[in-house]
Design a protein around this motif. Structure first.
Motif: not given
Length: 79
Positions: A17-23
């Protein structure tokens, strides 16, 4: 999508979830292969090969930088 390469593998959807936002913030195109399968049957994640983060080779270096900072700056584990 054939040319996308696997950068990381996760066991559970909540790890992405957090990684999607960062990408998304960096404008990196990505796909999480097997995300829906693992969401439906989380106990079989290993059988499906986990949730594979795939990015285009042009974005590979930037994606690895994000993963490294994500892994080092948080207590969340990347398998």
């Amino acid at each position: 999508m054939k040319e996308f390469v696997t950068v990381a593998v996760f066991n559970f959807p909540h790890e992405t979830f957090i990684l999607k936002n960062l990408l998304d913030q960096e404008g990196i195109e990505y796909i999480f292969q097997n995300e829906t399968l693992v969401s439906i049957d989380p106990f079989a994640s290993i059988a499906y090969g986990g949730i594979q983060l795939k990015v285009h080779p042009n974005d590979l270096i930037k994606a690895k930088e994000i993963l490294d900072s994500y892994k080092n700056d948080n207590h969340l584990k990347i398998v």
